[in-house]
Motif scaffolding. Structure first.
Motif, PDB file in Angstrom:
ATOM      1  N   UNK A 161      30.460  29.921 -20.906  1.00 37.18           N
ATOM      2  CA  UNK A 161      30.428  29.746 -19.460  1.00 37.18           C
ATOM      3  C   UNK A 161      31.163  28.482 -19.027  1.00 37.18           C
ATOM      4  N   UNK A 162      30.956  27.381 -19.733  1.00 37.65           N
ATOM      5  CA  UNK A 162      31.518  26.105 -19.296  1.00 37.65           C
ATOM      6  C   UNK A 162      32.963  25.904 -19.734  1.00 37.65           C
ATOM      7  N   UNK A 163      33.265  26.256 -20.967  1.00 37.15           N
ATOM      8  CA  UNK A 163      34.597  25.972 -21.522  1.00 37.15           C
ATOM      9  C   UNK A 163      35.486  27.195 -21.652  1.00 37.15           C
ATOM     10  N   UNK A 164      34.926  28.392 -21.472  1.00 39.17           N
ATOM     11  CA  UNK A 164      35.737  29.598 -21.592  1.00 39.17           C
ATOM     12  C   UNK A 164      36.090  29.939 -23.020  1.00 39.17           C
ATOM     13  N   UNK A 165      35.212  29.584 -23.960  1.00 35.51           N
ATOM     14  CA  UNK A 165      35.459  29.944 -25.360  1.00 35.51           C
ATOM     15  C   UNK A 165      34.129  30.106 -26.089  1.00 35.51           C
ATOM     16  N   UNK A 166      34.187  30.631 -27.301  1.00 33.12           N
ATOM     17  CA  UNK A 166      32.983  30.801 -28.115  1.00 33.12           C
ATOM     18  C   UNK A 166      33.360  30.690 -29.582  1.00 33.12           C
ATOM     19  N   UNK A 167      32.365  30.492 -30.425  1.00 29.31           N
ATOM     20  CA  UNK A 167      32.583  30.296 -31.860  1.00 29.31           C
ATOM     21  C   UNK A 167      32.309  31.598 -32.590  1.00 29.31           C
ATOM     22  N   UNK A 168      33.205  31.945 -33.494  1.00 32.33           N
ATOM     23  CA  UNK A 168      33.034  33.147 -34.323  1.00 32.33           C
ATOM     24  C   UNK A 168      33.498  32.835 -35.731  1.00 32.33           C
ATOM     25  N   UNK A 169      32.635  33.109 -36.715  1.00 30.73           N
ATOM     26  CA  UNK A 169      33.009  32.931 -38.112  1.00 30.73           C
ATOM     27  C   UNK A 169      33.533  31.545 -38.415  1.00 30.73           C
ATOM     28  N   UNK A 170      34.454  31.482 -39.359  1.00 30.52           N
ATOM     29  CA  UNK A 170      35.041  30.204 -39.777  1.00 30.52           C
ATOM     30  C   UNK A 170      36.375  29.965 -39.077  1.00 30.52           C
ATOM     31  N   UNK A 171      36.346  30.065 -37.742  1.00 30.17           N
ATOM     32  CA  UNK A 171      37.560  29.891 -36.959  1.00 30.17           C
ATOM     33  C   UNK A 171      37.328  28.830 -35.890  1.00 30.17           C
ATOM     34  N   UNK A 172      38.430  28.350 -35.343  1.00 34.34           N
ATOM     35  CA  UNK A 172      38.326  27.444 -34.197  1.00 34.34           C
ATOM     36  C   UNK A 172      37.753  28.228 -33.017  1.00 34.34           C
ATOM     37  N   UNK A 173      37.404  27.503 -31.968  1.00 38.16           N
ATOM     38  CA  UNK A 173      36.869  28.152 -30.772  1.00 38.16           C
ATOM     39  C   UNK A 173      37.850  29.201 -30.248  1.00 38.16           C
ATOM     40  N   UNK A 174      37.318  30.355 -29.879  1.00 39.18           N
ATOM     41  CA  UNK A 174      38.143  31.479 -29.426  1.00 39.18           C
ATOM     42  C   UNK A 174      38.064  31.577 -27.909  1.00 39.18           C
ATOM     43  N   UNK A 175      39.212  31.596 -27.247  1.00 40.39           N
ATOM     44  CA  UNK A 175      39.260  31.674 -25.787  1.00 40.39           C
ATOM     45  C   UNK A 175      38.826  33.059 -25.315  1.00 40.39           C
ATOM     46  N   UNK A 176      38.120  33.083 -24.182  1.00 35.83           N
ATOM     47  CA  UNK A 176      37.692  34.351 -23.584  1.00 35.83           C
ATOM     48  C   UNK A 176      37.702  34.207 -22.072  1.00 35.83           C
ATOM     49  N   UNK A 177      38.317  35.169 -21.412  1.00 33.41           N
ATOM     50  CA  UNK A 177      38.398  35.197 -19.957  1.00 33.41           C
ATOM     51  C   UNK A 177      37.603  36.404 -19.465  1.00 33.41           C
ATOM     52  N   UNK A 178      36.359  36.183 -19.086  1.00 37.78           N
ATOM     53  CA  UNK A 178      35.519  37.300 -18.674  1.00 37.78           C
ATOM     54  C   UNK A 178      34.414  36.835 -17.730  1.00 37.78           C
ATOM     55  N   UNK A 179      34.064  37.686 -16.814  1.00 39.07           N
ATOM     56  CA  UNK A 179      32.933  37.425 -15.937  1.00 39.07           C
ATOM     57  C   UNK A 179      31.665  37.837 -16.679  1.00 39.07           C
ATOM     58  N   UNK A 180      30.749  36.901 -16.853  1.00 41.50           N
ATOM     59  CA  UNK A 180      29.488  37.197 -17.538  1.00 41.50           C
ATOM     60  C   UNK A 180      28.425  37.448 -16.479  1.00 41.50           C
ATOM     61  N   UNK A 181      27.892  38.666 -16.459  1.00 37.59           N
ATOM     62  CA  UNK A 181      26.879  39.028 -15.480  1.00 37.59           C
ATOM     63  C   UNK A 181      25.641  39.533 -16.210  1.00 37.59           C
ATOM     64  N   UNK A 182      24.489  39.062 -15.774  1.00 30.09           N
ATOM     65  CA  UNK A 182      23.217  39.467 -16.372  1.00 30.09           C
ATOM     66  C   UNK A 182      22.266  39.870 -15.265  1.00 30.09           C
ATOM     67  N   UNK A 183      21.207  40.571 -15.628  1.00 28.16           N
ATOM     68  CA  UNK A 183      20.199  40.910 -14.625  1.00 28.16           C
ATOM     69  C   UNK A 183      18.818  40.850 -15.243  1.00 28.16           C
ATOM     70  N   UNK A 184      17.849  40.507 -14.405  1.00 27.84           N
ATOM     71  CA  UNK A 184      16.474  40.362 -14.864  1.00 27.84           C
ATOM     72  C   UNK A 184      15.548  40.490 -13.666  1.00 27.84           C
ATOM     73  N   UNK A 185      14.236  40.547 -13.936  1.00 31.51           N
ATOM     74  CA  UNK A 185      13.287  40.581 -12.823  1.00 31.51           C
ATOM     75  C   UNK A 185      12.742  39.180 -12.559  1.00 31.51           C
ATOM     76  N   UNK A 186      12.030  39.031 -11.460  1.00 29.56           N
ATOM     77  CA  UNK A 186      11.601  37.709 -11.017  1.00 29.56           C
ATOM     78  C   UNK A 186      10.601  37.073 -11.972  1.00 29.56           C
TER      79      UNK A 186
END
Length: 496
Positions: free
Chosen positions: A272-297
């Protein structure tokens, strides 16, 4: 049959006409002509929505994109678009937040996300929403990521675009070993976002924390290739097929996000903050996506009460999605759900669905402190009806009285449609042509309260009183209808 075959042939021809393949040099020419093809995910979704048209009704923006599926949520949808998507499309910091839709069950949260995903699929097939990617990239990567960082400022100024993110490990290896760094020769294709094909749309839902693997999000090692490539850190020995990988360039849905185990939520901090995530034994991987979640109150309140979640809380934008509070829109919800069923042999009498909607909306309204204001007057004012002695300013004041609270509880549409279904089956099972009237539905709603496990005795008494109010409203409508039918020369009197 011939017509169908002709349509199939025309469909294949249209699909073929949309396909495009070229080199990165060719893609640069496309971007020079239309910089919009390089837009980021949030901008693509915002432009998709406004491209369908926007109108203003009673001071509230109404987006035609939602109007066929979602009813009575104009204020919530305006807030979603204007407070989150619009600034996010302009690259303001709000795009670095997770979008959390919070509201009661059966309030339209899942339908809203499904609309966005389906809309993206259609939009990517239009010239305005065209998406291009490096051929063979498991993350359908933006081709401009090929440009070295040192050259980006010059290219951004020349093309009028902003380049964010870096090549995924697989593409970085491919450019180096197959093309010797000659990025202008790297093949580029047009891609079409598709949830079924896992292109630009990802969905993640919680399951047993003990059996669910983080690989579902970030991909996993392909052990069958370790012997061939000799290392787990070789990109060719890794499957970049997690939901975060596949949702790149589009939208990532987290169903019931707050039910997820903490280890899955940690990945969202960096994403959310940096636009990347960690996977396996690699450097941070860039991702451009809208993250949407839903839940109840209830789950949301428990989440924010946990101090361990403070880091993630600051990265969330909460959009409340309340129940609809307009009777006319509630009727449209029931009509939509009934149309989807096989009920052609059953006739639903006039005002039957309206009466059910009156009961539903009454259960969601809060008692106003204003003198002389009862629930039925409030219901009619909210629905745009004229009530003597009240103005549109009074309606706005009533809405502000319980803003953020009203509509977050009450009878959900799912319960009502279940009871309507029960009445339809009971009346129609032994008849080729049955009729369901308002009294049948009210009786079914009342019977259902006896078997509803979550309703307290106090709540049951309140709902029974609201059924009585709905019955009284129906009686008044029926009385007026009869009077209209029998008053001599009624139409002449009405014109006079």
């Amino acid at each position: 049959m011939n017509t169908l075959l002709q349509q199939l042939e025309a469909y294949r021809n249209r699909e073929e006409s949309l396909r495009w393949e070229g080199t990165f040099a060719d893609y640069l020419e496309i971007v020079a002509r239309n910089p919009r093809v390089a837009q980021h995910a949030h901008a693509r979704i915002y432009n998709m929505i406004v491209s369908r048209g926007v109108e203003e009704v009673n001071g509230v923006r109404r987006y035609r994109f939602f109007e066929q599926e979602l009813f009575g949520l104009d204020r919530a949808l305006e807030r979603l678009v204007e407070e989150y998507l619009h600034p996010a499309a302009r690259r303001l910091d709000v795009r670095k937040r997770i979008l959390l839709l919070m509201g009661p069950v059966s309030g339209g949260k899942s339908t809203l996300v499904a609309l966005l995903k389906r809309g993206l699929e259609e939009y990517s097939r239009t010239p305005e929403g065209a998406v291009y990617a490096i051929r063979g990239c498991p993350m359908h990567e933006e081709p401009l990521h090929l440009v070295p960082r040192e050259l980006r400022p010059m290219l951004e100024k020349e093309l009028g675009v902003v380049i964010e993110g870096d090549l995924c490990p697989r593409c970085r290896l491919m450019v180096r070993e197959e093309y010797g760094g000659r990025i202008e020769e790297v093949p580029v294709v047009r891609v079409f976002l598709s949830e079924a094909d896992r292109v630009g749309i990802g969905t993640f839902s919680p399951s047993d924390p003990k059996s669910q693997d983080i690989a579902d999000l970030t991909g996993s090692i392909d052990f069958s290739t370790i012997g061939e490539y000799g290392s787990e850190s070789d990109p060719r020995a890794y499957r970049f097929d997690g939901e975060l990988n596949k949702a790149n360039r589009g939208i990532m849905e987290f169903q019931e996000m707050l039910k997820l185990d903490e280890k899955f939520l940690w990945h969202l901090l960096s994403l959310s903050q940096e636009g990347n995530f960690k996977a396996g034994r690699f450097a941070l991987i860039s991702a451009d996506e809208l993250v949407v979640a839903h839940t109840n109150e209830t789950e949301y309140r428990a989440f924010i009460a946990n101090k361990k979640n403070e880091a993630l809380q600051s990265r969330i934008i909460v959009i409340p999605i309340p129940y609809n509070l307009r009777v006319s829109d509630e009727v449209r919800i029931y009509e939509k759900l009934i149309r989807q069923a096989d009920t052609g042999h059953v006739h639903i009498a006039p005002h039957a669905l309206y009466t059910a909607a009156v009961f539903s909306v009454l259960s969601r309204l809060k008692e106003s402190q204003r003198a002389g204001m009862d629930l039925m007057k409030k219901l009619k004012l909210y629905d745009g009806a004229h009530v003597e002695g009240y103005t549109p300013e009074d309606v706005a004041e009533l809405q502000r009285e319980f803003e953020g609270v009203e509509g977050m509880s009450g009878v959900d549409p799912r319960y009502v449609i279940n009871r309507i279904s029960s009445a339809i089956i009971r009346k129609g099972e032994n008849s080729d042509k049955a009729c369901i009237n308002a009294l049948d539905i009210l009786r079914s709603l009342k019977d259902g309260l006896d078997h509803h496990p979550s309703i307290t005795p106090e709540e049951r008494e309140r709902l029974l009183s609201l059924i009585a109010l709905a019955r009284q409203e129906y009686d008044d409508i029926a009385r007026r209808e009869v009077q209209k039918a029998f008053i001599h020369a009624y139409e002449d009197s009405a014109r006079t």
